[in-house]
Design a protein around this motif. Structure first.
Motif, mmCIF file in Angstrom:
data_model
loop_
_atom_site.group_PDB
_atom_site.id
_atom_site.type_symbol
_atom_site.label_atom_id
_atom_site.label_comp_id
_atom_site.label_asym_id
_atom_site.label_seq_id
_atom_site.Cartn_x
_atom_site.Cartn_y
_atom_site.Cartn_z
ATOM 1 N N ALA A 176 0.830 -1.205 0.000
ATOM 2 C CA ALA A 176 0.000 0.000 0.000
ATOM 3 C C ALA A 176 0.865 1.255 0.000
ATOM 4 O O ALA A 176 0.519 2.262 -0.630
ATOM 5 N N ARG A 177 1.992 1.200 0.718
ATOM 6 C CA ARG A 177 2.910 2.348 0.748
ATOM 7 C C ARG A 177 3.673 2.475 -0.561
ATOM 8 O O ARG A 177 3.951 3.591 -1.029
ATOM 9 N N PHE A 178 4.049 1.344 -1.143
ATOM 10 C CA PHE A 178 4.860 1.338 -2.357
ATOM 11 C C PHE A 178 4.231 0.396 -3.379
ATOM 12 O O PHE A 178 4.669 -0.752 -3.532
ATOM 13 N N PRO A 179 3.187 0.843 -4.061
ATOM 14 C CA PRO A 179 2.587 0.008 -5.110
ATOM 15 C C PRO A 179 3.638 -0.334 -6.165
ATOM 16 O O PRO A 179 4.615 0.399 -6.364
ATOM 17 N N ASP A 180 3.422 -1.459 -6.838
ATOM 18 C CA ASP A 180 4.359 -1.862 -7.882
ATOM 19 C C ASP A 180 4.556 -0.727 -8.883
ATOM 20 O O ASP A 180 3.615 -0.045 -9.275
ATOM 21 N N ALA A 181 5.799 -0.559 -9.296
ATOM 22 C CA ALA A 181 6.121 0.456 -10.298
ATOM 23 C C ALA A 181 6.179 -0.193 -11.670
ATOM 24 O O ALA A 181 6.497 -1.381 -11.803
ATOM 25 N N GLU A 182 5.858 0.582 -12.694
ATOM 26 C CA GLU A 182 5.926 0.096 -14.076
ATOM 27 C C GLU A 182 6.957 0.927 -14.841
ATOM 28 O O GLU A 182 6.906 2.158 -14.820
ATOM 29 N N HIS A 183 7.890 0.214 -15.495
ATOM 30 C CA HIS A 183 8.966 0.899 -16.219
ATOM 31 C C HIS A 183 9.143 0.278 -17.608
ATOM 32 O O HIS A 183 8.796 -0.899 -17.821
ATOM 33 N N PRO A 184 9.707 1.032 -18.535
ATOM 34 C CA PRO A 184 10.020 0.437 -19.838
ATOM 35 C C PRO A 184 11.090 -0.643 -19.701
ATOM 36 O O PRO A 184 11.993 -0.531 -18.865
ATOM 37 N N VAL A 185 10.992 -1.688 -20.482
ATOM 38 C CA VAL A 185 12.013 -2.737 -20.498
ATOM 39 C C VAL A 185 13.337 -2.176 -21.015
ATOM 40 O O VAL A 185 14.411 -2.589 -20.575
ATOM 41 N N VAL A 186 13.261 -1.219 -21.918
ATOM 42 C CA VAL A 186 14.447 -0.525 -22.425
ATOM 43 C C VAL A 186 14.279 0.953 -22.109
ATOM 44 O O VAL A 186 13.395 1.612 -22.656
ATOM 45 N N ARG A 187 15.093 1.451 -21.191
ATOM 46 C CA ARG A 187 15.030 2.869 -20.856
ATOM 47 C C ARG A 187 16.130 3.631 -21.589
ATOM 48 O O ARG A 187 17.090 3.027 -22.092
ATOM 49 N N THR A 188 16.005 4.942 -21.622
ATOM 50 C CA THR A 188 16.997 5.806 -22.245
ATOM 51 C C THR A 188 17.714 6.598 -21.162
ATOM 52 O O THR A 188 17.066 7.207 -20.296
ATOM 53 N N HIS A 189 19.033 6.579 -21.206
ATOM 54 C CA HIS A 189 19.791 7.354 -20.216
ATOM 55 C C HIS A 189 19.559 8.840 -20.470
ATOM 56 O O HIS A 189 19.748 9.316 -21.595
ATOM 57 N N PRO A 190 19.143 9.597 -19.459
ATOM 58 C CA PRO A 190 18.764 10.992 -19.703
ATOM 59 C C PRO A 190 19.930 11.908 -20.052
ATOM 60 O O PRO A 190 19.715 13.016 -20.557
ATOM 61 N N GLU A 191 21.170 11.471 -19.805
ATOM 62 C CA GLU A 191 22.330 12.318 -20.101
ATOM 63 C C GLU A 191 23.121 11.852 -21.319
ATOM 64 O O GLU A 191 23.632 12.681 -22.073
ATOM 65 N N THR A 192 23.238 10.557 -21.525
ATOM 66 C CA THR A 192 24.045 10.050 -22.639
ATOM 67 C C THR A 192 23.207 9.638 -23.841
ATOM 68 O O THR A 192 23.733 9.493 -24.937
ATOM 69 N N GLY A 193 21.901 9.409 -23.624
ATOM 70 C CA GLY A 193 21.045 8.926 -24.699
ATOM 71 C C GLY A 193 21.178 7.438 -24.964
ATOM 72 O O GLY A 193 20.526 6.907 -25.874
ATOM 73 N N GLU A 194 22.007 6.725 -24.189
ATOM 74 C CA GLU A 194 22.171 5.286 -24.387
ATOM 75 C C GLU A 194 20.872 4.547 -24.080
ATOM 76 O O GLU A 194 20.124 4.916 -23.174
ATOM 77 N N LYS A 195 20.641 3.459 -24.809
ATOM 78 C CA LYS A 195 19.544 2.547 -24.513
ATOM 79 C C LYS A 195 20.045 1.522 -23.500
ATOM 80 O O LYS A 195 21.140 0.978 -23.639
ATOM 81 N N ILE A 196 19.215 1.250 -22.489
ATOM 82 C CA ILE A 196 19.630 0.417 -21.365
ATOM 83 C C ILE A 196 18.605 -0.679 -21.136
ATOM 84 O O ILE A 196 17.395 -0.405 -21.078
ATOM 85 N N LEU A 197 19.059 -1.900 -20.994
ATOM 86 C CA LEU A 197 18.182 -3.016 -20.639
ATOM 87 C C LEU A 197 17.822 -2.872 -19.167
ATOM 88 O O LEU A 197 18.691 -2.966 -18.290
ATOM 89 N N PHE A 198 16.537 -2.644 -18.873
ATOM 90 C CA PHE A 198 16.134 -2.185 -17.554
ATOM 91 C C PHE A 198 15.172 -3.169 -16.882
ATOM 92 O O PHE A 198 14.052 -2.833 -16.499
ATOM 93 N N VAL A 199 15.602 -4.413 -16.754
ATOM 94 C CA VAL A 199 14.895 -5.414 -15.964
ATOM 95 C C VAL A 199 15.906 -6.073 -15.043
ATOM 96 O O VAL A 199 17.080 -6.198 -15.386
ATOM 97 N N ASN A 200 15.444 -6.510 -13.867
ATOM 98 C CA ASN A 200 16.372 -7.060 -12.877
ATOM 99 C C ASN A 200 15.600 -7.927 -11.897
ATOM 100 O O ASN A 200 14.439 -8.262 -12.146
#
Length: 294
Positions: free
Chosen positions: A184-208
């Motif tokens: 209830a305090r921290f509901p599951d978050a939803e994120h893209p599987v591939v995120r973009t680094h906000p400074e370098t523009g690199e594509k990042i595999l973002f699952v763990n």
């Protein structure tokens, strides 16, 4: 003709890359002084973006200096389960011995707190006391992990999103009521599987290891029969999370007392090797508030 500006002697740190993919050891530096000096900090931050994780030895700094250095990157965040040092909010004490509960989720490849809507920018981690042998930490370049995926997989995962949960990880050892309260305090978050680094523009595999499932896989393009989704989607997620275990994307650091690591949590994962029982391993970490992945 312009002349390149050389770093001043105060910012001319010695930088030694540790692998071809990730990590550098920085010497001829006093992190306590860096926390108070704009030019030195700017140089340090640039090195972090370049190498993704930086390592330092013999940094006999105080907890206040540790916090001050981390706060140069941004505000610090507490941890809802582990908690902070009472005198230094945001400084999480990760003290492990043979009697410690296995609830810190260190010995799995993970990106810190992706169960938050805004996962951390990064962390500054100091070794207070470590074993004579063992207790190393591994970091992984997840931009390189994405870059070297087969093109067919890149096409398949483009646009996919995934759910990340604290309830399914830190909450698993709690009672049902406690687990539901944590959710209830921290509901599951939803994120893209591939995120973009906000400074370098690199594509990042973002699952763990905090990722529970893909949330928008079950479409006509992907699922003809039920077996295409279950276990098909789970198998795909398992394949993607397994990329962090590839040695070519990794650097491994052996801790000594007063050694420090600073990492960019947006593009890395890490794994704390728990091979040192019954020795003690005491670490202190300042986690820095991040932004929403896109």
């Amino acid at each position: 003709m312009t002349t390149a500006t050389r770093p001043s002697s105060r910012t001319a740190f010695r930088v030694e890359p540790l692998t071809c993919s990730i990590g550098a050891e920085v010497s001829d530096i006093d992190l306590g002084e860096v926390a108070r000096d704009d030019a030195q900090f700017d140089r340090l931050r640039s090195l972090l973006i370049d190498h993704k994780v930086l390592f330092f030895r013999d940094q006999d700094i105080t907890r206040a200096e540790h916090v001050a250095l981390a706060e140069r990157f941004g505000p610090l965040e507490d941890h809802p389960v582990v908690g902070s040092d009472p005198d230094h909010p945001g400084l999480v004490r990760i003290y492990k011995d043979v009697d410690s509960p296995p609830e810190h989720f260190e010995n799995a490849f993970h990106c810190d707190a992706t169960w938050r809507d805004n996962p951390p920018f990064g962390s500054v981690l100091r070794c207070v006391e470590g074993p004579a042998v063992g207790g190393d930490t591994i970091w992984v370049n997840m931009a390189e992990a994405y870059r070297r995926l087969p093109e067919t997989v890149k096409v398949q995962i483009a646009g996919l999103r995934a759910r990340h949960s604290i309830e399914a990880t830190f909450g698993a050892r709690m009672t049902m009521d406690q687990r539901h309260a944590l959710h209830a305090r921290f509901p599951d978050a939803e994120h893209p599987v591939v995120r973009t680094h906000p400074e370098t523009g690199e594509k990042i595999l973002f699952v763990n290891s905090f990722t529970t499932h893909l949330v928008n896989y079950h479409t006509a393009d992907n699922v003809r029969f039920g077996s295409d989704y279950a276990p098909g989607a789970g198998n795909l997620l398992q394949y993607l999370t397994s990329q962090a275990a590839i040695p070519e994307y990794q650097v491994r650091w052996r801790w000594t007392e007063n050694s420090i690591a600073i990492w960019d949590n947006r593009c890395t994962q890490h794994y704390a090797v728990q091979d040192y029982w019954p020795a003690v391993r005491k670490m202190e970490r300042a986690g820095i508030v991040g932004d929403r992945p896109f």
